[in-house]
Design an enzyme around this catalytic site. Structure first.
Site, PDB file in Angstrom:
ATOM      1  N   ASN A   1      -2.184  -0.171   7.129  1.00 15.41           N
ATOM      2  CA  ASN A   1      -1.582  -1.577   7.717  1.00 15.41           C
ATOM      3  C   ASN A   1      -0.539  -1.909   6.577  1.00 15.41           C
ATOM      4  O   ASN A   1      -0.701  -3.258   6.336  1.00 15.41           O
ATOM      5  CB  ASN A   1      -2.583  -2.473   8.040  1.00 15.41           C
ATOM      6  CG  ASN A   1      -3.736  -2.967   6.824  1.00 15.41           C
ATOM      7  OD1 ASN A   1      -3.369  -2.132   5.904  1.00 15.41           O
ATOM      8  ND2 ASN A   1      -4.700  -3.626   7.281  1.00 15.41           N
TER       9      ASN A   1
ATOM     10  N   LYS B   1       0.739  -1.051  -0.025  1.00 18.19           N
ATOM     11  CA  LYS B   1       0.170  -0.081  -0.018  1.00 18.19           C
ATOM     12  C   LYS B   1       0.905   1.344  -0.124  1.00 18.19           C
ATOM     13  O   LYS B   1       2.142   1.161   0.058  1.00 18.19           O
ATOM     14  CB  LYS B   1      -0.876   0.068   1.220  1.00 18.19           C
ATOM     15  CG  LYS B   1      -1.941  -1.215   1.231  1.00 18.19           C
ATOM     16  CD  LYS B   1      -2.837  -0.988   2.362  1.00 18.19           C
ATOM     17  CE  LYS B   1      -3.997  -2.477   2.260  1.00 18.19           C
ATOM     18  NZ  LYS B   1      -4.723  -2.661   3.457  1.00 18.19           N
TER      19      LYS B   1
ATOM     20  N   HIS C   1      -1.771  -5.382   1.603  1.00 19.62           N
ATOM     21  CA  HIS C   1      -2.911  -6.149   1.225  1.00 19.62           C
ATOM     22  C   HIS C   1      -2.540  -7.556   0.777  1.00 19.62           C
ATOM     23  O   HIS C   1      -1.622  -7.760   0.112  1.00 19.62           O
ATOM     24  CB  HIS C   1      -3.843  -5.373   0.113  1.00 19.62           C
ATOM     25  CG  HIS C   1      -5.022  -6.454  -0.351  1.00 19.62           C
ATOM     26  ND1 HIS C   1      -6.048  -6.296   0.224  1.00 19.62           N
ATOM     27  CD2 HIS C   1      -5.203  -7.176  -1.348  1.00 19.62           C
ATOM     28  CE1 HIS C   1      -7.089  -7.000  -0.547  1.00 19.62           C
ATOM     29  NE2 HIS C   1      -6.192  -7.690  -1.301  1.00 19.62           N
TER      30      HIS C   1
ATOM     31  N   TYR D   1     -12.305  -3.398  -3.365  1.00 19.38           N
ATOM     32  CA  TYR D   1     -12.638  -3.322  -2.002  1.00 19.38           C
ATOM     33  C   TYR D   1     -13.950  -3.297  -2.053  1.00 19.38           C
ATOM     34  O   TYR D   1     -14.867  -2.646  -1.310  1.00 19.38           O
ATOM     35  CB  TYR D   1     -12.007  -1.848  -1.372  1.00 19.38           C
ATOM     36  CG  TYR D   1     -10.587  -2.338  -0.863  1.00 19.38           C
ATOM     37  CD1 TYR D   1     -10.210  -3.063   0.121  1.00 19.38           C
ATOM     38  CD2 TYR D   1      -9.680  -1.503  -1.727  1.00 19.38           C
ATOM     39  CE1 TYR D   1      -8.821  -3.235   0.508  1.00 19.38           C
ATOM     40  CE2 TYR D   1      -8.212  -1.733  -0.981  1.00 19.38           C
ATOM     41  CZ  TYR D   1      -7.903  -2.499  -0.013  1.00 19.38           C
ATOM     42  OH  TYR D   1      -6.566  -2.701   0.142  1.00 19.38           O
TER      43      TYR D   1
ATOM     44  N   GLU E   1      -9.282 -10.532  -7.765  1.00 15.04           N
ATOM     45  CA  GLU E   1      -8.361  -9.480  -7.686  1.00 15.04           C
ATOM     46  C   GLU E   1      -7.098  -9.456  -8.650  1.00 15.04           C
ATOM     47  O   GLU E   1      -6.726  -8.321  -9.244  1.00 15.04           O
ATOM     48  CB  GLU E   1      -7.655  -9.317  -6.157  1.00 15.04           C
ATOM     49  CG  GLU E   1      -9.046  -8.980  -5.023  1.00 15.04           C
ATOM     50  CD  GLU E   1      -8.345  -9.144  -3.647  1.00 15.04           C
ATOM     51  OE1 GLU E   1      -7.433  -9.510  -3.581  1.00 15.04           O
ATOM     52  OE2 GLU E   1      -9.313  -9.137  -3.053  1.00 15.04           O
TER      53      GLU E   1
HETATM   54  P1  DAT Z   1      -7.799  -7.133   5.246  1.00 15.51           P
HETATM   55  O1  DAT Z   1      -6.771  -6.371   4.582  1.00 15.51           O
HETATM   56  O2  DAT Z   1      -6.912  -7.910   6.334  1.00 15.51           O
HETATM   57  O3  DAT Z   1      -8.058  -8.330   4.501  1.00 15.51           O
HETATM   58  P2  DAT Z   1     -10.436  -6.107   5.360  1.00 15.51           P
HETATM   59  O4  DAT Z   1     -10.473  -6.666   4.170  1.00 15.51           O
HETATM   60  O5  DAT Z   1     -11.317  -6.498   6.633  1.00 15.51           O
HETATM   61  O6  DAT Z   1      -8.863  -6.667   6.055  1.00 15.51           O
HETATM   62  O7  DAT Z   1     -10.184  -4.737   5.258  1.00 15.51           O
HETATM   63  C1  DAT Z   1      -9.515  -4.063   4.100  1.00 15.51           C
HETATM   64  C2  DAT Z   1      -9.111  -2.920   4.593  1.00 15.51           C
HETATM   65  O8  DAT Z   1      -9.683  -1.856   5.262  1.00 15.51           O
HETATM   66  C3  DAT Z   1      -7.927  -3.299   5.818  1.00 15.51           C
HETATM   67  O9  DAT Z   1      -6.735  -3.701   5.415  1.00 15.51           O
HETATM   68  C4  DAT Z   1      -7.771  -1.888   6.406  1.00 15.51           C
HETATM   69  C5  DAT Z   1      -9.195  -1.318   6.252  1.00 15.51           C
HETATM   70  N1  DAT Z   1     -10.043  -1.455   7.261  1.00 15.51           N
HETATM   71  C6  DAT Z   1     -10.460  -2.529   7.830  1.00 15.51           C
HETATM   72  N2  DAT Z   1     -11.355  -2.424   8.900  1.00 15.51           N
HETATM   73  C7  DAT Z   1     -11.186  -1.192   9.272  1.00 15.51           C
HETATM   74  C8  DAT Z   1     -11.526  -0.432  10.404  1.00 15.51           C
HETATM   75  N3  DAT Z   1     -12.361  -0.893  11.292  1.00 15.51           N
HETATM   76  N4  DAT Z   1     -11.113   0.974  10.384  1.00 15.51           N
HETATM   77  C9  DAT Z   1     -10.340   1.506   9.436  1.00 15.51           C
HETATM   78  N5  DAT Z   1     -10.052   0.834   8.330  1.00 15.51           N
HETATM   79  C10 DAT Z   1     -10.293  -0.620   8.401  1.00 15.51           C
HETATM   80 MG    MG Z   2      -9.727  -8.196   2.916  1.00 13.47          MG
END
Ligand code: DAT
Ligand code: MG
Length: 150
Positions: free
Chosen positions: A112, A9, A115, A49, A126
């Site tokens: 974070n 990212k 991805h 997303y 994806e």
């Molecule tokens: P991952 O990236 O571990 O698959 P995810 O698909 O649940 O996680 O979410 C996608 C991204 O969105 C994640 O990397 C960071 C952001 N995100 C997820 N939950 C969040 C939250 N509660 N607050 C802020 N950003 C969040």
């Molecule tokens: Mg995810």
């Protein structure tokens, strides 16, 4: 062999973590089969997303991902999706185990670093958003015969 989609990212790029991330996945034994460095256009971010479209964090997530160039990759290997997810660590870097990429390099769920696809179905979807089939290379890595038992 399975494939997964991994993306450094914008924060990971800005913090100079591209090389470290490639290195960790390479050393694990996964094989890099496609890569591109670019700033993502809005439709591809939304598509990637789309499961999070209605979440309160979606607008800030989109802004963050579009905020700078990212490094897109396809990695191949046995159980590549789960292997990459374990190497990446939990979504929230505060909770991600030490030794994982997010556990070692992140502090904030909204920054974070990386991805990784969450299932083989997500990976196929994806990969299709970001790469044409012709951009994905097929080759044998010299260490493959010693990497796997069978
Ligand atoms: P991952 O990236 O571990 O698959 P995810 O698909 O649940 O996680 O979410 C996608 C991204 O969105 C994640 O990397 C960071 C952001 N995100 C997820 N939950 C969040 C939250 N509660 N607050 C802020 N950003 C969040
Ligand atoms: Mg995810």
């Amino acid at each position: 062999m399975d494939r997964t989609f991994v993306m450094v990212k914008p924060d990971g790029v800005q913090r100079g973590l591209v090389g470290e991330i490639i290195s960790r996945l390479e050393k694990k034994g996964l094989k890099l089969v496609a890569a591109r460095f670019e700033k993502l256009p809005e439709p591809r971010v939304t598509d990637q997303y789309r499961e999070h479209l209605s979440k309160p964090f979606f607008p800030s997530l989109k802004q963050y991902i579009m905020g700078g160039p990212v490094f897109l990759m396809v990695w191949e290997g046995r159980n590549a999706v789960s292997v990459a997810r374990k190497t990446i660590g939990a979504t929230n870097p505060q909770e991600a185990a030490t030794g994982t990429i997010r556990g070692d390099y992140g502090l904030d769920i909204g920054r974070n670093v990386i991805h990784g696809s969450d299932s083989p179905e997500s990976a196929a979807r994806e990969i299709g958003i970001h790469f044409k089939p012709i951009e994905i290379s097929t080759y044998t890595r010299i260490d493959e015969s010693v990497l796997y038992e069978y």
